[in-house]
Design a protein around this motif. Structure first.
Motif, PDB file in Angstrom:
ATOM      1  N   PHE A 241      50.019  27.157  26.999  1.00  0.00           N
ATOM      2  CA  PHE A 241      48.739  26.831  27.626  1.00  0.00           C
ATOM      3  C   PHE A 241      47.744  27.972  27.415  1.00  0.00           C
ATOM      4  O   PHE A 241      46.553  27.730  27.139  1.00  0.00           O
ATOM      5  N   GLY A 242      48.211  29.193  27.493  1.00  0.00           N
ATOM      6  CA  GLY A 242      47.318  30.322  27.238  1.00  0.00           C
ATOM      7  C   GLY A 242      46.864  30.380  25.792  1.00  0.00           C
ATOM      8  O   GLY A 242      45.782  30.892  25.483  1.00  0.00           O
ATOM      9  N   GLY A 251      48.579  20.380  35.051  1.00  0.00           N
ATOM     10  CA  GLY A 251      47.408  20.346  35.922  1.00  0.00           C
ATOM     11  C   GLY A 251      47.762  20.481  37.385  1.00  0.00           C
ATOM     12  O   GLY A 251      47.002  21.050  38.183  1.00  0.00           O
ATOM     13  N   SER A 252      48.938  19.939  37.750  1.00  0.00           N
ATOM     14  CA  SER A 252      49.330  20.046  39.174  1.00  0.00           C
ATOM     15  C   SER A 252      49.619  21.483  39.579  1.00  0.00           C
ATOM     16  O   SER A 252      49.568  21.827  40.769  1.00  0.00           O
ATOM     17  N   PHE A 253      49.953  22.353  38.599  1.00  0.00           N
ATOM     18  CA  PHE A 253      50.269  23.743  38.931  1.00  0.00           C
ATOM     19  C   PHE A 253      49.033  24.639  38.850  1.00  0.00           C
ATOM     20  O   PHE A 253      49.167  25.846  39.066  1.00  0.00           O
ATOM     21  N   CYS A 254      47.871  24.055  38.527  1.00  0.00           N
ATOM     22  CA  CYS A 254      46.645  24.844  38.447  1.00  0.00           C
ATOM     23  C   CYS A 254      45.802  24.745  39.709  1.00  0.00           C
ATOM     24  O   CYS A 254      44.676  25.246  39.741  1.00  0.00           O
ATOM     25  N   ALA A 255      46.339  24.075  40.728  1.00  0.00           N
ATOM     26  CA  ALA A 255      45.590  23.942  41.975  1.00  0.00           C
ATOM     27  C   ALA A 255      45.475  25.302  42.643  1.00  0.00           C
ATOM     28  O   ALA A 255      46.331  26.182  42.472  1.00  0.00           O
ATOM     29  N   PRO A 256      44.403  25.518  43.426  1.00  0.00           N
ATOM     30  CA  PRO A 256      44.230  26.808  44.115  1.00  0.00           C
ATOM     31  C   PRO A 256      45.416  27.114  45.027  1.00  0.00           C
ATOM     32  O   PRO A 256      46.017  26.225  45.636  1.00  0.00           O
ATOM     33  N   VAL A 257      45.749  28.393  45.137  1.00  0.00           N
ATOM     34  CA  VAL A 257      46.876  28.838  45.984  1.00  0.00           C
ATOM     35  C   VAL A 257      46.406  28.881  47.428  1.00  0.00           C
ATOM     36  O   VAL A 257      45.427  29.561  47.755  1.00  0.00           O
ATOM     37  N   ARG A 258      47.081  28.125  48.299  1.00  0.00           N
ATOM     38  CA  ARG A 258      46.731  28.078  49.716  1.00  0.00           C
ATOM     39  C   ARG A 258      47.706  28.854  50.606  1.00  0.00           C
ATOM     40  O   ARG A 258      47.395  29.153  51.744  1.00  0.00           O
ATOM     41  N   LEU A 316      57.932  38.954  39.585  1.00  0.00           N
ATOM     42  CA  LEU A 316      56.678  39.276  40.267  1.00  0.00           C
ATOM     43  C   LEU A 316      55.575  39.603  39.265  1.00  0.00           C
ATOM     44  O   LEU A 316      54.425  39.148  39.407  1.00  0.00           O
ATOM     45  N   HIS A 317      55.924  40.381  38.265  1.00  0.00           N
ATOM     46  CA  HIS A 317      54.906  40.704  37.249  1.00  0.00           C
ATOM     47  C   HIS A 317      54.504  39.461  36.447  1.00  0.00           C
ATOM     48  O   HIS A 317      53.321  39.248  36.148  1.00  0.00           O
ATOM     49  N   ASN A 318      55.481  38.621  36.084  1.00  0.00           N
ATOM     50  CA  ASN A 318      55.184  37.420  35.293  1.00  0.00           C
ATOM     51  C   ASN A 318      54.327  36.429  36.068  1.00  0.00           C
ATOM     52  O   ASN A 318      53.448  35.769  35.500  1.00  0.00           O
ATOM     53  N   CYS A 319      54.610  36.308  37.377  1.00  0.00           N
ATOM     54  CA  CYS A 319      53.828  35.352  38.182  1.00  0.00           C
ATOM     55  C   CYS A 319      52.356  35.756  38.213  1.00  0.00           C
ATOM     56  O   CYS A 319      51.459  34.894  38.170  1.00  0.00           O
ATOM     57  N   VAL A 320      52.091  37.033  38.333  1.00  0.00           N
ATOM     58  CA  VAL A 320      50.700  37.494  38.344  1.00  0.00           C
ATOM     59  C   VAL A 320      50.017  37.141  37.021  1.00  0.00           C
ATOM     60  O   VAL A 320      48.866  36.657  36.990  1.00  0.00           O
ATOM     61  N   GLN A 321      50.726  37.342  35.919  1.00  0.00           N
ATOM     62  CA  GLN A 321      50.152  37.006  34.620  1.00  0.00           C
ATOM     63  C   GLN A 321      49.988  35.494  34.437  1.00  0.00           C
ATOM     64  O   GLN A 321      48.982  35.024  33.876  1.00  0.00           O
ATOM     65  N   LEU A 326      46.808  30.516  33.732  1.00  0.00           N
ATOM     66  CA  LEU A 326      46.469  29.160  34.170  1.00  0.00           C
ATOM     67  C   LEU A 326      45.149  29.104  34.936  1.00  0.00           C
ATOM     68  O   LEU A 326      44.727  28.018  35.340  1.00  0.00           O
ATOM     69  N   GLU A 327      44.540  30.274  35.116  1.00  0.00           N
ATOM     70  CA  GLU A 327      43.247  30.356  35.788  1.00  0.00           C
ATOM     71  C   GLU A 327      43.299  29.700  37.175  1.00  0.00           C
ATOM     72  O   GLU A 327      42.453  28.912  37.575  1.00  0.00           O
TER      73      GLU A 327
END
Length: 1209
Positions: A241-242, A251-258, A316-321, A326-327
């Motif tokens: 995707f990058g 698309g379902s994983f690009c929703a804002p983090v709540r 943890l590092h991968n999740c941040v990236q 995925l913006e």
């Protein structure tokens, strides 16, 4: 597996089947060249239903049975044809409809007696053959026979083993086949990932089902591979995707983090997040969190916890990236919160599954997580204005509120933990001070071991110089380092110091106290408890004994009251407070007495010195424990004389202790309390469930009671240690100074009997006397129904009483009614309930019968089987009265042996008799003398003769009552005066001024044996030089003994023994004319009498003593034994006459004149040859009573010249 057919039959075999099926492993061979593995198959049995069969298009692996079983024990052909066969056909039809080809029919053989009575039963093999022909034409192995499964026989066991092997094989084959089909379907679904409409979440659930199957088979490595493949597949899609290659399902994983609540590793399966993935509603952080939690669980199962820390840091590092690629819209600071919480969650999870040694050895694996968490905490502090000199602004506070809102509610797994990541982050963002504290600690996580060493050195300096505030601050830092390093015991000890430190706020002190309580509440093995010093938890200030003497008997209540000053800032519930005691038994000999410095402000109270300062004083002011001395006396065990005395020190191991020359002594004790240990196998005083409040508390122990069977026993208990248990934590006071002791003594029950008036007032025989029974119960508890069993005696009966009471004392007194029941042989006295170490007193009235004479009744036996010994009277040196010892046997319930008690009675009278003559008239005189201090009255004085009815005894006494009497009777006879008289003197007596009913009978029996010289016929007196008749009367006074043998039987049928008599006049006063010795046959019964007439001639005039008569036992030749010749026991030849005749003939014809003691008769040659000969044996001393001993007879001169010779000078 599904089960059809006879459900009752299956239910009876279910337990054995479910237990034995997984016991043996099976080799699992897989496709595609994968290595075989040994697995244990565990099956879940369900009842067969058509709804459980797989539907067309169903790709699931865990929702339908793999193997189907039909159970039957049919042996009736009609039943098989009408019902069983049709049911089997319907069952197989359902299986074929749904494509299930894995089935087996089990036929159970049982010896059912009811079925044996039927006439249409075929052999079992016929039924099995029919089933195989009807349903198993090409698969005969699908019909299995189980023989007598409920019996314990070799045939049954072989049948079981065959069935289990068949089920394991079929089940494994079905599972392998279905698993292979499932894997093929899963690959097909994965290959369609490029097609539109393909969903990663749907594929995730399919492959995770395969992982669940491997996990159930305990193939954790294969299960981990499935999650790693999912992880890699998702990561590749994000990277694509990058690079511009998009996928619709992303698309379902690009929703804002709540929500950014961090990882959750405390659940095996987070069902909430899994359901979100299944619905396609999970966020990127939710997917990553769930996937990592499953990987973490499997890695811990594989015992690879350090790989969890490595993977966590990468995650943890991968999740941040990935969020950036995925913006995904994320609130500023939310990722920092998620990373910080996730780091602490991983660290806590590792700490929960590893011991301290593993954590210390692998601390390098956790450093990266601590450093990452520190960076994120610093970033949060800057973002929320917590590191600014001016403090947070309103905007900063709003950001903080938004961040805390995204954390949501705390999870149930950590809501009760005071050190949960959620609470730490929330506390760190709550204030500048809290943030500084947490961030300062986090700075040390890079090298906490080195930081702790530096802080400990600083703490020593602060303590030695008395700086209390720096001591407190440094200890807080040390506590955080110790917690990080996993040194639980050191951390808890430091937390206890901080919880009792008054320099901290109440909330801070409560926090550290709660840390201890939280650890104590953890479940663990009792042997792995953490032991801490009690000096930082509570201080012992006073100890008090109740009673104050600190000496009690076993069974009594001794209370030990401890006064503790609790240093904790909150109430602490103590599961158990124990005082460790040392037990010592005092058996006499060496005796020690404590001379320690016990400061007692009042009896039974000991005060303890306590240091109340928060930091320890300089070493110069520390004096150490006080000197504790014991005085030792060594006494001789024989006479208790003192051999030696000395003084010993009991605490030399504490006084003579070497100190480090480089540091002040005992300073380290203030920096960090010393290690303490509990004494193993020690006895304890215990109190359960105690709550200590801050400040002064009182705890009361009950001293232990030890029973003993020793008669005299004393034990000393020394309190050595004090221990308070709070869950997994023990607070121990290792030494208790000054020394504190108490004594417990024990004693056996003791029963005594004495006169009511005391030992100074004697018991008089013949009168009712009151005796006092005193029972010291000792350690024994007299319960209701306990009774004393007294053996009755006819010589001392117990007089009945209408009311009898018992008095119980110590110290209070009370009375209870005694129940006395008498029988012919036993008197039972039911005692009232009496506690231990009390005195029970009661009185009984007894009567000692005065012995009347020489009658010897038959032997009697006591209740315990012993022969009763008749009391004998004897003279007492301290009183003129004759004493009689009466023994009573008492069976006590506390002893298996009978207790023998003796009472001494005194006969108040002395009675003498004499025979008087006045011419031809005879008189009997009986003198009754009162030798006691009591004045008596006599009445109804009588004298009777028991054997001769013609004999008349005429009383010459007055009829009035007399105090002291000489009674006289004249003896009158018709024909001849008997040679032996059996007389009975009787009278009634009572103390003076008593009623007539108080008179008691008194009997005195005596016997007059007459060995008299008969004057010549026509003469009234013997004259010297003239022949007189000597009548010898021999009387047997007792029954024959057991060893006495009868010689022959007389004409009356009585057994007799032979005696030899001999007239031996050593003073030459008499001349024996004719036979001087002979044999007599004595009947073997009491009072048997034999008379012998011998002619003698007095040689002198005057009062001459009677000739001496010797009596010897004659033992026949049948009782003789071969012995060596004894010159002292042989008779000289010249002392015997007619030696050629037998001894019997000699007894009739020979005259044996004694020159010494005659012991045997027979020739010396015969004796030397050991030939059995008759022999004579003297009686033992006291067996023969010579009634004429010291008596004299008047012998008149031959001519009565009446000439008196007078010589005058």
């Amino acid at each position: 597996m599904s089960c059809a057919g006879d459900q009752g039959l299956f239910t009876s075999l279910y337990t054995s089947l479910a237990q034995q099926l997984p016991r043996e492993p099976m080799e699992w061979r897989r496709t595609y060249g994968r290595a075989p593995k040994m697995i244990h198959l565990e099956a879940n049995f369900v009842q067969f239903k058509e709804e459980l069969l797989p539907k067309e298009g169903n790709k699931a692996l865990l929702t339908f049975p793999f193997l189907h079983i039909y159970w039957t024990d049919c042996c009736d052909t009609e039943m098989y044809k009408t019902s069983v066969k049709e049911e089997m056909m319907r069952w197989q039809s359902s299986l074929r409809t749904h494509g299930s080809a894995d089935w087996v029919i089990i036929v159970v053989e049982t010896n059912d007696t009811k079925k044996k009575n039927k006439t249409n039963i075929l052999p079992r093999s016929s039924i099995v053959d029919k089933i195989r022909s009807d349903f198993c034409n090409k698969q005969n192995d699908r019909c299995v026979v189980l023989s007598d499964p409920l019996k314990d026989s070799s045939r049954s066991q072989e049948s079981w083993n065959a069935l289990l092997l068949k089920l394991r094989t079929l089940l494994l084959m079905s599972f392998t086949k279905n698993l292979g089909r499932f894997e093929d379907d899963m690959r097909t679904l994965r290959e369609k990932r490029t097609q539109p409409g393909w969903s990663f979440c749907e594929y995730f659930m399919v492959q995770e089902e395969l992982a669940f199957v491997f996990e159930m088979l305990q193939q954790f490595e294969d299960a981990l591979v499935q999650y790693d493949e999912l992880d890699a597949l998702f990561t590749q899609y994000v990277l694509n995707f990058g690079a511009g290659d998009t996928a619709n399902w992303l698309g379902s994983f690009c929703a804002p983090v709540r929500s950014w609540s961090g990882l959750l590793l405390r659940r095996p399966i987070d069902m909430e997040k899994r359901e979100g993935i299944q619905r396609g509603e999970a966020s990127l952080l939710d997917l990553r969190s769930y996937l990592f939690s499953r990987q973490c669980t499997l890695l811990i199962f594989l015992q690879r916890p350090w790989e969890v820390t490595q993977r966590a840091l990468e995650l943890l590092h991968n999740c941040v990236q990935e969020l950036r690629l995925l913006e995904v819209s994320v609130l500023e600071g939310a990722l920092d919160c998620w990373v910080f919480l996730s780091c602490l969650e991983v660290l806590h999870r590792i700490e929960g599954c590893c011991d301290q040694a593993q954590l210390a050895a692998n601390c390098s694996h956790t450093v990266g997580l601590w450093a990452y968490a520190t960076d994120k905490l610093k970033s949060l502090g800057e973002h929320c204005g917590l590191v600014s000199e001016k403090g947070p602004t309103s905007e900063d506070l709003n950001r903080t509120v938004d961040l805390l809102a995204g954390l949501g509610d705390e999870r149930p797994e950590t809501i009760h933990s005071l050190q949960s990541p959620y609470k730490k982050l929330k506390e760190a963002l709550s204030s500048v001070e809290a943030f500084e504290r947490h961030y300062l600690v986090s700075q040390l996580y890079g090298d906490p071991e080195r930081a702790e060493t530096l802080l400990q050195e600083a703490l020593k300096s602060y303590v030695s110089e008395g700086w209390s505030l720096p001591v407190t601050h440094t200890r807080k830092q040390i506590a955080e380092c110790q917690k990080l390093l996993g040194r639980t015991e050191d951390y808890l000890q430091t937390s206890a110091l901080l919880a009792g430190d008054v320099n901290l706020t109440t909330e801070e002190r409560k926090h550290f106290c709660q840390e201890i309580l939280t650890f104590a509440a953890k479940s663990g093995e009792p042997s792995h408890k953490v032991t801490l010093s009690m000096s930082v938890f509570a201080q012992l200030t006073r100890l008090q004994f109740h009673p104050a003497t600190a000496s009690v008997h076993s069974g009594a209540n001794l209370r030990v009251e401890l006064t503790l000053r609790c240093l904790m800032p909150m109430s602490v519930r103590i599961e158990q407070v124990a005082a460790i005691i040392h037990f010592d038994v005092d058996h006499g000999g060496t005796h020690g007495r404590s001379k320690g410095a016990q400061r007692q402000t009042s009896p039974g109270t000991v005060e303890f010195n306590q240091d109340k300062s928060s930091a320890c004083p300089p070493s110069s002011s520390f004096t150490g424990p006080s000197l504790e001395l014991d005085e030792i006396h060594d006494r001789s065990p024989s006479d208790n004389s003192l051999n030696s005395a000395g003084v010993v020190c009991k605490n030399t191991h504490l006084l003579l202790r070497r100190h480090d020359s480089n540091s002040p002594p005992n300073t380290s004790n203030c920096v960090s309390p010393p290690a303490v240990a509990m004494k193993e196998g020690a006895q304890m005083l215990k109190v359960q469930d105690v709550t200590l409040e801050p400040g002064i508390n009182s705890i009361i122990f009950t001293a232990p009671v030890r029973y003993t069977f020793l008669l005299h026993y004393k034990s000393t208990y020394t309190l050595r240690q004090l221990c308070a248990t709070v869950g997994q934590v023990q607070f121990v006071l290792p030494h208790m100074y000054p020394s504190v002791q108490y004594e417990v003594y024990s004693q056996e029950p003791q029963l005594t009997v004495e006169p009511l008036a005391g030992m100074n007032e004697p018991l008089l025989a013949g009168l009712p006397q009151i005796v006092k029974f005193t029972l010291l119960t000792g350690h024994y508890t007299v319960k209701k129904g306990v009774a004393l069993q007294l053996s009755n005696t006819d010589t001392m009966p117990i007089l009945p009483s209408t009311s009898c009471t018992a008095r119980i004392s110590n110290p209070a007194a009370g009375e209870s009614v005694l129940s006395i029941q008498s029988s012919e042989k036993v008197t039972s006295i039911s005692l009232p309930p009496t506690p231990p170490y009390h005195t029970l007193e009661f009185q009984l009235e007894v009567l000692c019968i005065i012995p009347s004479g020489s009658d010897r009744p038959a032997n009697e036996r006591l209740t315990n089987g012993e022969v009763r010994h008749r009391p004998r009277s004897y003279s007492h040196p301290d009183t003129p009265m004759t004493a009689i010892d009466q023994r009573m046997s008492i069976d006590c319930p506390w002893s298996i042996y009978s207790t023998l008690l003796a009472l001494t009675f005194y006969i108040p009278f002395k009675t003498k008799h004499s025979l008087l003559s006045a011419g031809n008239r005879k008189y009997m005189q009986v003198c009754v003398q009162n030798v006691s201090d009591v004045t008596f009255m006599l009445a109804e004085v009588k004298l009777t003769e028991k054997q001769h009815a013609s004999l008349e005894l005429q009383s010459l006494n007055t009829k009035t009552q007399q105090h002291s009497v000489f009674c006289l009777w004249e003896v009158r006879w018709k024909d001849d005066l008997p040679s032996c008289l059996q007389c009975v003197f009787s009278a009634n007596f009572s103390p003076l001024n008593q009623e007539i009913s108080a008179f008691k009978p008194f009997h005195y029996q005596f016997q007059l044996e007459r060995v008299t010289i008969l004057p010549p016929a026509g003469e009234q007196h013997c004259r010297s030089g003239f022949l007189c008749g000597l009548e010898v009367c021999i009387t047997r006074l007792s029954e024959p003994t057991e060893g006495e043998m009868a010689e022959e039987t007389d004409t009356d049928g009585l057994k007799t023994t032979k005696l030899m008599y001999e007239v031996a006049d050593s003073s030459s006063n008499w001349a024996v004319c004719g036979k001087s010795s002979g044999m007599v046959s004595m009947p073997m019964r009491a009072n048997a009498t034999h008379k012998v007439q011998i002619e003698v001639m007095p040689l002198f005039a005057g009062h001459l003593p009677f000739p001496k008569i010797k009596v010897l036992k004659y033992l026949p030749h049948t009782a003789a034994v071969a012995i060596q010749p004894d010159p002292d026991s042989c008779v000289e030849n010249d002392s015997l006459s007619l030696l050629d005749k037998t001894l019997d003939d000699q007894a009739d014809t020979a005259s044996i004149r004694s020159r010494g003691s005659v012991h045997s008769v027979g020739s010396g040659d015969q004796q030397q040859r050991g030939v059995a000969m008759p022999r004579l044996e003297p009686f033992s001393p006291g067996q023969v009573f010579n009634n004429s001993h010291a008596r004299q007879v008047l012998v008149l001169p031959a001519t009565d010249d009446h000439i008196m010779e007078v010589n005058a000078t």
